[in-house]
Design a protein around this motif. Structure first.
Motif, PDB file in Angstrom:
ATOM      1  N   ASN A   1       9.082  11.775  43.034  1.00 12.23           N
ATOM      2  CA  ASN A   1       9.891  12.568  43.950  1.00 12.23           C
ATOM      3  C   ASN A   1      11.063  13.201  43.200  1.00 12.23           C
ATOM      4  OD1 ASN A   1      10.664  13.625  46.449  1.00 12.23           O
ATOM      5  ND2 ASN A   1      12.061  11.915  46.817  1.00 12.23           N
ATOM      6  N   GLY A   2      11.192  14.504  43.308  1.00 12.39           N
ATOM      7  CA  GLY A   2      12.273  15.211  42.625  1.00 12.39           C
ATOM      8  C   GLY A   2      12.033  15.432  41.147  1.00 12.39           C
ATOM      9  N   LYS A   3      10.802  15.204  40.693  1.00  9.58           N
ATOM     10  CA  LYS A   3      10.442  15.394  39.280  1.00  9.58           C
ATOM     11  C   LYS A   3       9.356  16.458  39.163  1.00  9.58           C
ATOM     12  CE  LYS A   3      12.251  11.227  37.898  1.00  9.58           C
ATOM     13  NZ  LYS A   3      13.568  11.272  37.402  1.00  9.58           N
ATOM     14  N   ILE A   4       9.349  17.132  38.032  1.00 11.73           N
ATOM     15  CA  ILE A   4       8.235  17.989  37.651  1.00 11.73           C
ATOM     16  C   ILE A   4       7.298  17.088  36.864  1.00 11.73           C
ATOM     17  CG2 ILE A   4       7.538  19.936  36.198  1.00 11.73           C
ATOM     18  CD1 ILE A   4      10.428  21.070  36.717  1.00 11.73           C
TER      19      ILE A   4
ATOM     20  N   PHE B   1      -5.417  19.820  33.187  1.00 12.93           N
ATOM     21  CA  PHE B   1      -4.063  19.322  33.388  1.00 12.93           C
ATOM     22  C   PHE B   1      -3.552  20.050  34.623  1.00 12.93           C
ATOM     23  CE2 PHE B   1      -2.833  18.491  28.638  1.00 12.93           C
ATOM     24  CZ  PHE B   1      -3.728  17.445  28.584  1.00 12.93           C
ATOM     25  N   VAL B   2      -2.788  19.356  35.456  1.00  8.24           N
ATOM     26  CA  VAL B   2      -2.234  19.958  36.667  1.00  8.24           C
ATOM     27  C   VAL B   2      -0.715  19.841  36.594  1.00  8.24           C
ATOM     28  CG1 VAL B   2      -2.281  19.967  39.191  1.00  8.24           C
ATOM     29  CG2 VAL B   2      -4.288  19.147  37.921  1.00  8.24           C
ATOM     30  N   LEU B   3      -0.020  20.944  36.870  1.00  7.54           N
ATOM     31  CA  LEU B   3       1.444  20.971  36.899  1.00  7.54           C
ATOM     32  C   LEU B   3       1.905  20.920  38.347  1.00  7.54           C
ATOM     33  CD1 LEU B   3       4.216  21.366  35.511  1.00  7.54           C
ATOM     34  CD2 LEU B   3       3.800  23.849  35.635  1.00  7.54           C
ATOM     35  N   ILE B   4       2.771  19.947  38.649  1.00  7.71           N
ATOM     36  CA  ILE B   4       3.273  19.747  40.008  1.00  7.71           C
ATOM     37  C   ILE B   4       4.787  19.891  39.993  1.00  7.71           C
ATOM     38  CG2 ILE B   4       3.459  18.124  41.934  1.00  7.71           C
ATOM     39  CD1 ILE B   4       0.671  17.692  39.508  1.00  7.71           C
TER      40      ILE B   4
ATOM     41  N   LEU C   1      -3.648  26.570  23.195  1.00 12.91           N
ATOM     42  CA  LEU C   1      -3.016  27.766  23.763  1.00 12.91           C
ATOM     43  C   LEU C   1      -2.744  27.589  25.260  1.00 12.91           C
ATOM     44  CD1 LEU C   1      -4.973  30.605  21.931  1.00 12.91           C
ATOM     45  CD2 LEU C   1      -2.672  29.751  21.443  1.00 12.91           C
ATOM     46  N   SER C   2      -3.666  26.964  25.954  1.00 15.66           N
ATOM     47  CA  SER C   2      -3.465  26.680  27.370  1.00 15.66           C
ATOM     48  C   SER C   2      -2.297  25.698  27.554  1.00 15.66           C
ATOM     49  CB  SER C   2      -4.745  26.123  27.987  1.00 15.66           C
ATOM     50  OG  SER C   2      -4.606  25.968  29.376  1.00 15.66           O
ATOM     51  N   VAL C   3      -2.185  24.718  26.669  1.00 17.82           N
ATOM     52  CA  VAL C   3      -1.078  23.759  26.746  1.00 17.82           C
ATOM     53  C   VAL C   3       0.239  24.444  26.376  1.00 17.82           C
ATOM     54  CG1 VAL C   3      -0.173  21.562  25.881  1.00 17.82           C
ATOM     55  CG2 VAL C   3      -2.609  21.790  26.437  1.00 17.82           C
ATOM     56  N   ASN C   4       0.197  25.435  25.469  1.00 17.20           N
ATOM     57  CA  ASN C   4       1.406  26.226  25.195  1.00 17.20           C
ATOM     58  C   ASN C   4       1.879  26.906  26.478  1.00 17.20           C
ATOM     59  OD1 ASN C   4       1.255  25.570  22.485  1.00 17.20           O
ATOM     60  ND2 ASN C   4       0.465  27.562  21.839  1.00 17.20           N
ATOM     61  N   LYS C   5       0.938  27.444  27.246  1.00 12.37           N
ATOM     62  CA  LYS C   5       1.290  28.081  28.528  1.00 12.37           C
ATOM     63  C   LYS C   5       1.878  27.049  29.486  1.00 12.37           C
ATOM     64  CE  LYS C   5      -0.292  31.067  32.241  1.00 12.37           C
ATOM     65  NZ  LYS C   5       1.031  31.005  32.788  1.00 12.37           N
ATOM     66  N   LEU C   6       1.300  25.854  29.513  1.00  8.17           N
ATOM     67  CA  LEU C   6       1.851  24.774  30.338  1.00  8.17           C
ATOM     68  C   LEU C   6       3.300  24.492  29.950  1.00  8.17           C
ATOM     69  CD1 LEU C   6       1.773  22.246  32.233  1.00  8.17           C
ATOM     70  CD2 LEU C   6       0.741  21.014  30.315  1.00  8.17           C
TER      71      LEU C   6
ATOM     72  N   ASP D   1       5.404  27.242  31.222  1.00  8.80           N
ATOM     73  CA  ASP D   1       5.513  27.202  32.680  1.00  8.80           C
ATOM     74  C   ASP D   1       6.460  26.091  33.141  1.00  8.80           C
ATOM     75  OD1 ASP D   1       3.837  29.369  32.799  1.00  8.80           O
ATOM     76  OD2 ASP D   1       2.101  28.257  33.562  1.00  8.80           O
ATOM     77  N   ILE D   2       6.502  24.975  32.424  1.00  9.22           N
ATOM     78  CA  ILE D   2       7.462  23.915  32.769  1.00  9.22           C
ATOM     79  C   ILE D   2       8.883  24.447  32.597  1.00  9.22           C
ATOM     80  CG2 ILE D   2       8.403  21.667  32.089  1.00  9.22           C
ATOM     81  CD1 ILE D   2       5.494  20.859  31.327  1.00  9.22           C
ATOM     82  N   LYS D   3       9.134  25.147  31.494  1.00 14.43           N
ATOM     83  CA  LYS D   3      10.478  25.717  31.267  1.00 14.43           C
ATOM     84  C   LYS D   3      10.843  26.689  32.390  1.00 14.43           C
ATOM     85  CE  LYS D   3      10.422  25.118  26.337  1.00 14.43           C
ATOM     86  NZ  LYS D   3       9.942  25.639  25.086  1.00 14.43           N
ATOM     87  N   LEU D   4       9.895  27.540  32.770  1.00 16.53           N
ATOM     88  CA  LEU D   4      10.156  28.492  33.852  1.00 16.53           C
ATOM     89  C   LEU D   4      10.389  27.774  35.176  1.00 16.53           C
ATOM     90  CD1 LEU D   4       7.510  31.225  32.956  1.00 16.53           C
ATOM     91  CD2 LEU D   4       9.996  31.371  32.680  1.00 16.53           C
ATOM     92  N   LEU D   5       9.607  26.747  35.431  1.00 22.45           N
ATOM     93  CA  LEU D   5       9.753  25.981  36.664  1.00 22.45           C
ATOM     94  C   LEU D   5      11.119  25.306  36.732  1.00 22.45           C
ATOM     95  CD1 LEU D   5       8.369  25.103  39.253  1.00 22.45           C
ATOM     96  CD2 LEU D   5       7.239  23.294  37.971  1.00 22.45           C
ATOM     97  N   LYS D   6      11.583  24.798  35.603  1.00 21.46           N
ATOM     98  CA  LYS D   6      12.908  24.165  35.574  1.00 21.46           C
ATOM     99  C   LYS D   6      14.001  25.156  35.973  1.00 21.46           C
ATOM    100  CE  LYS D   6      14.132  21.393  32.272  1.00 21.46           C
ATOM    101  NZ  LYS D   6      14.659  20.237  32.988  1.00 21.46           N
TER     102      LYS D   6
END
Length: 189
Positions: free
Chosen positions: A20-23, A126-129, A145-150, A153-158
């Motif tokens: 809860n409250g975590k990426i 892998f699923v990003l939540i 390359l897909s993990v680079n995108k992950l 995307d985590i940085k953008l989500l933050k």
């Protein structure tokens, strides 16, 4: 993502309140997998390294073979990948519950099944939540390359979430410095 309750490699409970409250990034694997699972775990090492000191990021890896992947087996596997138990949680539990969340919570497979003895899930996803439990993306965990995108995307989500006060002060100093530099540049011209 629905409620869940599993056990990690340390024998501690992990549930919806844990994330809860975590990426977080989640995947499904098994320790005796001779193929994709090892590549996926190596890629998750990259995610852990990038966010090791970030308390807002977690990794949840669910075994799809809970009969064999007991807590001690998961702990040994975690050691092979230097999985920090506070950051990367390798989970076991009832097969039916793991398979249900894989299919109906994280949507990693469209293949029907009941989590019974003949049912088996094997996926490279892998699923990003996000912090509210909403799925934000799917990635090929065997492809760097897909993990680079992950990771991007985590940085953008933050950036979607309000920063903590200490980060705001740093940002204000950076803005002030940039504004001062722009003013000096304007005076020179």
């Amino acid at each position: 993502v629905p409620d869940f309750e599993f056990t990690d490699q340390s024998g501690s409970p992990v549930n919806k309140q844990t994330v809860n409250g975590k990426i977080y990034v989640t995947d499904f694997f098994f320790t005796t997998c001779p193929g994709i699972c090892r590549r996926m775990s190596s890629q998750l090492q990259r995610v852990q390294k990038e966010y090791l000191t970030d308390p807002d990021i977690l990794i949840l890896s669910h075994t799809v073979d809970p009969e064999r992947d007991s807590v001690p087996v998961l702990n040994a596997y975690a050691g092979q990948y230097n999985a920090n138990p506070g950051k990367w949680k390798l989970l076991t539990g009832k097969k039916t519950e793991i398979y249900d969340i894989a299919r109906n919570g994280y949507f990693v497979t469209a293949k029907e099944g009941d989590g019974g003895p003949k049912d088996f899930i094997h996926t490279e996803k892998f699923v990003l939540i996000d912090k509210t439990g909403i799925i934000r993306g799917f990635y090929d965990g065997t492809d760097s390359l897909s993990v680079n995108k992950l990771l991007t995307d985590i940085k953008l989500l933050k950036l979607e979430y309000p920063m903590k006060k200490e980060n705001e002060m740093v940002l204000d100093r950076q803005r002030s410095a940039a504004a001062a530099e722009a003013a000096k540049e304007k005076e020179r011209n």
